[in-house]
Design an enzyme around this catalytic site. Structure first.
Site, PDB file in Angstrom:
ATOM      1  N   PHE A  11       0.656  -1.377   0.163  1.00  0.00           N
ATOM      2  CA  PHE A  11       0.017   0.146   0.065  1.00  0.00           C
ATOM      3  C   PHE A  11       0.767   1.453   0.024  1.00  0.00           C
ATOM      4  CE2 PHE A  11      -2.349   2.913   3.403  1.00  0.00           C
ATOM      5  CZ  PHE A  11      -2.599   3.787   2.422  1.00  0.00           C
ATOM      6  N   GLU A  84       5.361  -7.218   7.641  1.00  0.00           N
ATOM      7  CA  GLU A  84       4.094  -7.708   7.779  1.00  0.00           C
ATOM      8  C   GLU A  84       3.323  -6.508   8.406  1.00  0.00           C
ATOM      9  OE1 GLU A  84       2.283 -10.452   6.962  1.00  0.00           O
ATOM     10  OE2 GLU A  84       4.001 -11.408   5.629  1.00  0.00           O
ATOM     11  N   THR A 125       6.014   3.068  12.709  1.00  0.00           N
ATOM     12  CA  THR A 125       4.785   3.503  13.038  1.00  0.00           C
ATOM     13  C   THR A 125       4.655   4.005  14.426  1.00  0.00           C
ATOM     14  OG1 THR A 125       2.444   2.078  13.538  1.00  0.00           O
ATOM     15  CG2 THR A 125       4.655   0.864  13.497  1.00  0.00           C
ATOM     16  N   ASP A 126       3.478   4.677  14.580  1.00  0.00           N
ATOM     17  CA  ASP A 126       3.221   5.584  16.183  1.00  0.00           C
ATOM     18  C   ASP A 126       2.875   4.426  16.755  1.00  0.00           C
ATOM     19  OD1 ASP A 126       0.702   4.966  14.939  1.00  0.00           O
ATOM     20  OD2 ASP A 126      -0.244   6.778  15.521  1.00  0.00           O
ATOM     21  N   GLU A 127       2.494   3.124  16.498  1.00  0.00           N
ATOM     22  CA  GLU A 127       2.196   1.989  17.340  1.00  0.00           C
ATOM     23  C   GLU A 127       3.251   1.528  18.271  1.00  0.00           C
ATOM     24  OE1 GLU A 127      -0.622  -0.777  15.468  1.00  0.00           O
ATOM     25  OE2 GLU A 127      -1.141   0.566  13.719  1.00  0.00           O
ATOM     26  N   TYR A 152       2.704  -7.386  16.299  1.00  0.00           N
ATOM     27  CA  TYR A 152       3.118  -6.225  15.098  1.00  0.00           C
ATOM     28  C   TYR A 152       3.899  -5.121  15.591  1.00  0.00           C
ATOM     29  CZ  TYR A 152       3.004  -2.340  12.034  1.00  0.00           C
ATOM     30  OH  TYR A 152       2.804  -1.263  11.378  1.00  0.00           O
ATOM     31  N   LYS A 156       7.867  -4.172  15.064  1.00  0.00           N
ATOM     32  CA  LYS A 156       8.332  -2.828  14.580  1.00  0.00           C
ATOM     33  C   LYS A 156       9.191  -2.054  15.647  1.00  0.00           C
ATOM     34  CE  LYS A 156       7.360  -1.039  11.159  1.00  0.00           C
ATOM     35  NZ  LYS A 156       7.766  -1.200   9.921  1.00  0.00           N
TER      36      LYS A 156
HETATM   37  P1  NAD Z   1       1.390  -3.396   3.296  1.00  0.00           P
HETATM   38  O1  NAD Z   1       1.057  -4.685   4.045  1.00  0.00           O
HETATM   39  O2  NAD Z   1       0.373  -3.118   2.307  1.00  0.00           O
HETATM   40  O3  NAD Z   1       2.436  -3.873   2.250  1.00  0.00           O
HETATM   41  C1  NAD Z   1       3.969  -4.734   2.658  1.00  0.00           C
HETATM   42  C2  NAD Z   1       4.757  -4.875   1.579  1.00  0.00           C
HETATM   43  O4  NAD Z   1       5.822  -5.821   1.980  1.00  0.00           O
HETATM   44  C3  NAD Z   1       3.880  -6.037   0.547  1.00  0.00           C
HETATM   45  O5  NAD Z   1       4.068  -5.452  -0.884  1.00  0.00           O
HETATM   46  C4  NAD Z   1       4.572  -7.320   0.752  1.00  0.00           C
HETATM   47  O6  NAD Z   1       4.458  -8.048  -0.278  1.00  0.00           O
HETATM   48  C5  NAD Z   1       6.008  -6.905   1.058  1.00  0.00           C
HETATM   49  N1  NAD Z   1       6.754  -7.845   1.832  1.00  0.00           N
HETATM   50  C6  NAD Z   1       6.330  -8.489   3.024  1.00  0.00           C
HETATM   51  N2  NAD Z   1       7.126  -9.333   3.500  1.00  0.00           N
HETATM   52  C7  NAD Z   1       8.269  -9.314   2.563  1.00  0.00           C
HETATM   53  C8  NAD Z   1       9.691  -9.916   2.673  1.00  0.00           C
HETATM   54  N3  NAD Z   1      10.067 -10.792   3.401  1.00  0.00           N
HETATM   55  N4  NAD Z   1      10.551  -9.378   1.651  1.00  0.00           N
HETATM   56  C9  NAD Z   1      10.283  -8.287   0.882  1.00  0.00           C
HETATM   57  N5  NAD Z   1       8.706  -7.928   0.672  1.00  0.00           N
HETATM   58  C10 NAD Z   1       7.906  -8.243   1.765  1.00  0.00           C
HETATM   59  O7  NAD Z   1       1.926  -2.479   4.174  1.00  0.00           O
HETATM   60  P2  NAD Z   1       1.656  -1.008   4.274  1.00  0.00           P
HETATM   61  O8  NAD Z   1       0.428  -0.675   5.075  1.00  0.00           O
HETATM   62  O9  NAD Z   1       2.190  -0.277   2.880  1.00  0.00           O
HETATM   63  O10 NAD Z   1       2.918  -0.470   5.516  1.00  0.00           O
HETATM   64  C11 NAD Z   1       4.178  -0.271   4.721  1.00  0.00           C
HETATM   65  C12 NAD Z   1       5.206   0.023   5.967  1.00  0.00           C
HETATM   66  O11 NAD Z   1       4.692   1.292   6.654  1.00  0.00           O
HETATM   67  C13 NAD Z   1       5.261  -0.900   7.018  1.00  0.00           C
HETATM   68  O12 NAD Z   1       6.573  -1.066   7.424  1.00  0.00           O
HETATM   69  C14 NAD Z   1       4.408  -0.469   8.133  1.00  0.00           C
HETATM   70  O13 NAD Z   1       4.880  -0.931   9.563  1.00  0.00           O
HETATM   71  C15 NAD Z   1       4.471   0.862   8.077  1.00  0.00           C
HETATM   72  N6  NAD Z   1       3.400   1.770   8.373  1.00  0.00           N
HETATM   73  C16 NAD Z   1       2.163   1.576   7.998  1.00  0.00           C
HETATM   74  C17 NAD Z   1       0.720   2.367   8.352  1.00  0.00           C
HETATM   75  C18 NAD Z   1      -0.408   2.154   7.942  1.00  0.00           C
HETATM   76  O14 NAD Z   1      -1.413   2.591   8.533  1.00  0.00           O
HETATM   77  N7  NAD Z   1      -0.582   1.078   6.832  1.00  0.00           N
HETATM   78  C19 NAD Z   1       1.038   3.307   9.022  1.00  0.00           C
HETATM   79  C20 NAD Z   1       2.498   3.634   9.659  1.00  0.00           C
HETATM   80  C21 NAD Z   1       3.463   2.875   9.538  1.00  0.00           C
HETATM   81  P1  TYD Z   2      -6.609  -1.178  11.172  1.00  0.00           P
HETATM   82  O1  TYD Z   2      -6.904  -0.465  10.190  1.00  0.00           O
HETATM   83  O2  TYD Z   2      -6.504  -2.601  11.470  1.00  0.00           O
HETATM   84  O3  TYD Z   2      -5.249  -0.446  11.709  1.00  0.00           O
HETATM   85  P2  TYD Z   2      -4.533  -0.344  13.171  1.00  0.00           P
HETATM   86  O4  TYD Z   2      -5.015  -1.439  14.002  1.00  0.00           O
HETATM   87  O5  TYD Z   2      -3.304  -0.656  12.775  1.00  0.00           O
HETATM   88  O6  TYD Z   2      -4.741   0.892  13.928  1.00  0.00           O
HETATM   89  O7  TYD Z   2      -7.870  -0.909  12.355  1.00  0.00           O
HETATM   90  C1  TYD Z   2      -8.081   0.579  12.710  1.00  0.00           C
HETATM   91  C2  TYD Z   2      -9.079   0.635  13.778  1.00  0.00           C
HETATM   92  O8  TYD Z   2     -10.264  -0.001  13.300  1.00  0.00           O
HETATM   93  C3  TYD Z   2      -8.473  -0.101  15.076  1.00  0.00           C
HETATM   94  O9  TYD Z   2      -8.968   0.566  16.209  1.00  0.00           O
HETATM   95  C4  TYD Z   2      -9.302  -1.556  14.766  1.00  0.00           C
HETATM   96  C5  TYD Z   2     -10.627  -1.234  14.216  1.00  0.00           C
HETATM   97  N1  TYD Z   2     -11.158  -2.124  13.449  1.00  0.00           N
HETATM   98  C6  TYD Z   2     -12.491  -2.293  13.476  1.00  0.00           C
HETATM   99  O10 TYD Z   2     -13.324  -1.770  14.252  1.00  0.00           O
HETATM  100  N2  TYD Z   2     -12.996  -3.431  12.515  1.00  0.00           N
HETATM  101  C7  TYD Z   2     -12.309  -3.890  11.542  1.00  0.00           C
HETATM  102  O11 TYD Z   2     -12.813  -4.697  10.944  1.00  0.00           O
HETATM  103  C8  TYD Z   2     -10.817  -3.513  11.600  1.00  0.00           C
HETATM  104  C9  TYD Z   2      -9.969  -4.288  10.651  1.00  0.00           C
HETATM  105  C10 TYD Z   2     -10.623  -2.670  12.521  1.00  0.00           C
END
Ligand code: NAD
Ligand code: TYD
Length: 337
Positions: A11, A84, A125-127, A152, A156
């Protein structure tokens, strides 16, 4: 300049790859990705023939392969997204989170050290800070202690500490960014916002955990990309930056906003069993990043409108993801229709 983007088929990495290929035609952007369930190449169809876009299929935890790729390409910058990323999956199966997020990051750090990259930008991540209570005047700053609560966020936080240690011990140039929850185009429909949009469009029930009052601080993925671009080019090595735009919403507010924008009924909301160890509230203080010159383009209202429009116009992309494997995941997770 050779830039390695790990996880560039997911993403945020996917949005970042397209942003960089468009903005910097003089850079070579290498997307390295294992293409797990969360990665797909179809999003880059229009980029495949661009001379500055390259794809490498590899596992970041495969030490031998990663070292040989680094020695061949001599990357100047690494921007590390691959991970992941889904909390619920980390609760049911933590092991792969440790392998990819911890071991994979360490392998990349070794490779970056060996070839002497200009900078390793670690996307975190802020988590990692754990949870806040509901006092609206409290925020995560870069000084907040790390207190991750889920497998998770623990994985991280572990990777953040390794990145920090490689800077302190080996003088590897690094930055760490810690962003709040992202949303926007190409968001995999296991996460709250794309799951809600896709299910509401299909008139299916939307699972809301617990009482729906948990708070997340939402940032459009485009604004995350501009922040990383700024940190990569301007930030001093060794610094950590929080990224967020003060867009706190309860989960129920998010789901209600989407239902109302799509002109559907709130009867679609189904309250389900709460997530184990569910963090109450996340909220970012972005002052340090703002002082570097960053300003977000979207607030939640404009960002969610753009995102809903994108999902309406790109049904082919997300409908292809809702396959048998996805449906099995959903049924195991929620036990609702
Ligand atoms: P995502 O799950 O959409 O994408 C992860 C990508 O990494 C995928 O394309 C997957 O194929 C690849 N991948 C997984 N394992 C791999 C491996 N062993 N080798 C090579 N590639 C591999 O994740 P995202 O939501 O785009 O998040 C990307 C980064 O940003 C992560 O590090 C996550 O911790 C961080 N992040 C995400 C959010 C959020 O809201 N989604 C917020 C803050 C930080
Ligand atoms: P999510 O999108 O999984 O992100 P994160 O857990 O990394 O914050 O979830 C966002 C918020 O929404 C979290 O408080 C959990 C809640 N949630 C639901 O209530 N229902 C759902 O089906 C999902 C996936 C998340």
């Amino acid at each position: 300049m050779n830039i390695l983007v790990t996880g560039g088929s997911g993403f945020i990495g996917g949005n970042f790859v397209q942003y960089m290929v468009d903005k910097y035609p003089e850079y070579n952007i290498y997307n390295l990705d294992l293409l797990t369930y969360a990665g797909d190449l179809t999003k880059h169809k229009e980029y495949e023939n661009k001379p500055n876009y390259h794809f490498i299929k590899a596992d970041i935890a495969d030490r031998y392969k990663i070292l040989s790729i680094f020695n061949e390409r001599k990357f100047d910058y690494v921007v590390h997204f691959a991970a992941e990323s889904h909390v619920d999956r980390s609760i049911s199966d933590p092991e792969v989170f440790i392998r990819t997020n911890v071991l994979g990051t360490q392998v990349l750090l070794d490779a970056a050290k060996e070839v002497g990259v200009k900078k390793f930008v670690h996307i975190s991540t802020d988590e990692v800070y754990g949870e806040l209570d509901f006092d609206p005047d409290t925020f995560f700053t870069e000084e907040t202690p790390l207190q991750p609560n889920s497998p998770y966020s623990a994985s991280k936080a572990s990777s953040d500490l390794l990145v920090r240690a490689y800077h302190e011990t080996y003088d590897l140039p690094i930055n760490i960014t810690r962003c709040s929850n992202n949303y926007g185009p190409y968001h995999f429909p296991e996460k709250l916002i794309p799951l809600t949009i896709s299910r509401v469009l299909n008139d299916e029930k939307v699972p809301v955990y617990g009482d729906g009052k948990n708070v997340r601080d939402w940032l459009h993925v485009y604004d995350h990309c501009t922040a990383i671009d700024l940190v990569m080019h301007q930030a001093k090595s060794g610094e950590t930056y929080n990224i967020g735009g003060h867009n706190e919403k309860t989960n129920l507010e998010v789901v209600q906003t989407i239902i109302s924008a799509l002109d559907k009924s709130e009867n679609l909301i189904e309250f389900v069993k709460d997530r184990l160890g569910h963090d109450k509230r996340y909220a970012i203080d972005p002052t340090k990043l703002e002082e570097l010159g960053w300003k977000p383009m979207y607030n939640f209202e404009t960002g969610i409108d753009q995102t809903i429009k994108w999902y309406l116009e790109n049904k082919d992309w997300w409908e292809a993801i809702i396959n048998e494997e996805y449906k099995k995941y959903f049924d195991d997770q929620y036990q609702i229709n």
